[in-house]
Design a protein around this motif. Structure first.
Motif, mmCIF file in Angstrom:
data_model
loop_
_atom_site.group_PDB
_atom_site.id
_atom_site.type_symbol
_atom_site.label_atom_id
_atom_site.label_comp_id
_atom_site.label_asym_id
_atom_site.label_seq_id
_atom_site.Cartn_x
_atom_site.Cartn_y
_atom_site.Cartn_z
ATOM 1 N N GLN A 114 73.212 -5.644 45.976
ATOM 2 C CA GLN A 114 73.918 -5.040 44.848
ATOM 3 C C GLN A 114 74.283 -3.587 45.120
ATOM 4 O O GLN A 114 75.336 -3.110 44.690
ATOM 5 C CB GLN A 114 73.068 -5.165 43.578
ATOM 6 C CG GLN A 114 72.976 -6.601 43.074
ATOM 7 C CD GLN A 114 72.102 -6.750 41.843
ATOM 8 O OE1 GLN A 114 70.992 -6.212 41.795
ATOM 9 N NE2 GLN A 114 72.589 -7.465 40.847
ATOM 10 N N ASP A 167 72.945 -17.744 40.970
ATOM 11 C CA ASP A 167 72.252 -16.462 40.782
ATOM 12 C C ASP A 167 73.074 -15.314 41.356
ATOM 13 O O ASP A 167 73.212 -14.257 40.729
ATOM 14 C CB ASP A 167 70.875 -16.523 41.446
ATOM 15 C CG ASP A 167 70.059 -15.278 41.157
ATOM 16 O OD1 ASP A 167 69.896 -14.919 39.974
ATOM 17 O OD2 ASP A 167 69.592 -14.634 42.127
ATOM 18 N N ARG A 220 74.791 -12.089 39.497
ATOM 19 C CA ARG A 220 74.412 -10.718 39.853
ATOM 20 C C ARG A 220 75.574 -9.933 40.464
ATOM 21 O O ARG A 220 75.513 -8.704 40.548
ATOM 22 C CB ARG A 220 73.235 -10.746 40.822
ATOM 23 C CG ARG A 220 71.962 -11.339 40.217
ATOM 24 C CD ARG A 220 70.832 -11.169 41.191
ATOM 25 N NE ARG A 220 69.637 -11.923 40.843
ATOM 26 C CZ ARG A 220 68.420 -11.408 40.848
ATOM 27 N NH1 ARG A 220 68.232 -10.137 41.129
ATOM 28 N NH2 ARG A 220 67.371 -12.163 40.568
#
Length: 301
Positions: free
Chosen positions: A102, A142, A146
Motif C-alpha cells: 500500500q 482482499d 485494499r
C-alpha cells in the motif's frame, strides 16, 4: 521506446526466479542457486521492435523496502509504466507485506498515476491443489479492496507450471504498441489461411502477444502450456549446439505449424481442414512476413 517496469515484493517471494525463467532462459530447478537481490538490479530487455523493457528488480529486505518508500521514493516510482508486486502465498507476514504494498501504491499514485498494477500471488504450487482457486480468490478480493480506488489485475503463479507465462503474457501485452492493429491483422491472417487458430509469440521469451481463434477450444491454458513446452525444447536444442527454427506437427485431426514471422516473433497456426496443403500454409507465413515487420516497427499505423 523504453518502458519502466518495477518488480517488487518482500524478500524470498520469488521475483528474481520468475524474471530469470522468463527473460534469462532458466529452468525452474536451476533458480535454487540464485541469491537474494541486493538493492535494485537493472536490466534492459528488448522486446518487439523498438520496445525495450527497463526492468527494475527491487530487493525485498526490510531495509531496502524502507529506502524505496522513504529516501528513494521519487527515483524509484517516477515514470513507471507497470508495477508488478509479488506476494508469497505462504508468507507468515501477510499484513506486513500488504502495508509495504500500500505504501508503494501511494508512491505510484503520486509519481506515476497512469501506471498499470499487477499483483502476482506466487508459489501456488505449495497450496493443496483442491484449495488453490479458493485461496487465490480470497487473496484477490482482499487486494482489490485494499487497492481501491486504484485498479489492479491479480494472477496466481508458480515457476513450476504455465501460470507464470499466463501472467507475464498479460503484463507484456499491456505494453505492446499497436496491439489492436496487430490483433486485427492476426485475425485477417487466420481467415486467409482458413486456420482454426493463430497465435503470435515473442521470439526470445515465447510469451503470447496476440491470438485469434475461429474454433472453440476446451483448454483455456493451452497457449501458456505451448510457451512452456517450446521454450524447454529451444533450451534442449541450444544445449546440443542447435538453433530452433520451425516445427511442424501433424495428427489425424489437425496440423500445427510454428515458424519465424518477424525478427522478434514466432507464429503458430492450427489447421484442421485436410484439404489445405501444408505448402500453402507455409507459403502464407512466408508471404506475411514483410507485412508484419511493418506493423512491428510502427511503419504501418
Amino acid at each position: 521506446m523504453k518502458k519502466k517496469v518495477l518488480l517488487m515484493g518482500k524478500s524470498g517471494a520469488g521475483k528474481t526466479s520468475m524474471r530469470s525463467i522468463i527473460f534469462a532462459n532458466y529452468i525452474a530447478k536451476d533458480t535454487r542457486r540464485l541469491g537474494a537481490t541486493i538493492d535494485v538490479e537493472h536490466s534492459h530487455v528488448r522486446f518487439l521492435g523498438n520496445l525495450v523493457l527497463n526492468l527494475w528488480d527491487c530487493g525485498g529486505q526490510d531495509v531496502f523496502m524502507e529506502n524505496y518508500i522513504n529516501s528513494q521514493r521519487e527515483q524509484i516510482f517516477r515514470n513507471v509504466e507497470v508495477l508488478i508486486y509479488v506476494f508469497d502465498v505462504e508468507s507468515r507476514e501477510y499484513e506486513k507485506d500488504v502495508r509495504y504494498y500500500q505504501n508503494c501504491l501511494e508512491a505510484i499514485n503520486r509519481f506515476s498515476r497512469d501506471a498499470r498494477i499487477f499483483c502476482l500471488i506466487h508459489k501456488m504450487d505449495l497450496v493443496q491443489e483442491d484449495k488453490r482457486e479458493q485461496t487465490f480468490r480470497e487473496r484477490e478480493q482482499d487486494l482489490l479492496r485494499r487497492s481501491h480506488p486504484m485498479p489492479i489485475m491479480a494472477f496466481k503463479t508458480s515457476i513450476w507450471d504455465e501460470t507464470l507465462y499466463k501472467a507475464w503474457s498479460s503484463i507484456v501485452y499491456s505494453l505492446v504498441p499497436n496491439v489492436q492493429l496487430l490483433e486485427n491483422q492476426i485475425e485477417n491472417f487466420c481467415r486467409v489461411c482458413e486456420g482454426d487458430e493463430v497465435v503470435l509469440f515473442e521470439r526470445a521469451t515465447f510469451l503470447v502477444i496476440s491470438h485469434y481463434t475461429q474454433v472453440t477450444h476446451s483448454d483455456p491454458h493451452r497457449f501458456e502450456k505451448i510457451s512452456n513446452i517450446i521454450k524447454q525444447f529451444k533450451l534442449s536444442c541450444s544445449k546440443s549446439q542447435s538453433q530452433f527454427q520451425s516445427m511442424e506437427i501433424r495428427t489425424p485431426s489437425f496440423a500445427a505449424y510454428i515458424d519465424v514471422l518477424t525478427n522478434n516473433t514466432y507464429i503458430m497456426i492450427i489447421v484442421s481442414d485436410p484439404s489445405i496443403q501444408p505448402a500453402a500454409t507455409l507459403m502464407n507465413i512466408k508471404a506475411a512476413r514483410a507485412h508484419f515487420e511493418t506493423i512491428e516497427t510502427g511503419r504501418l499505423q
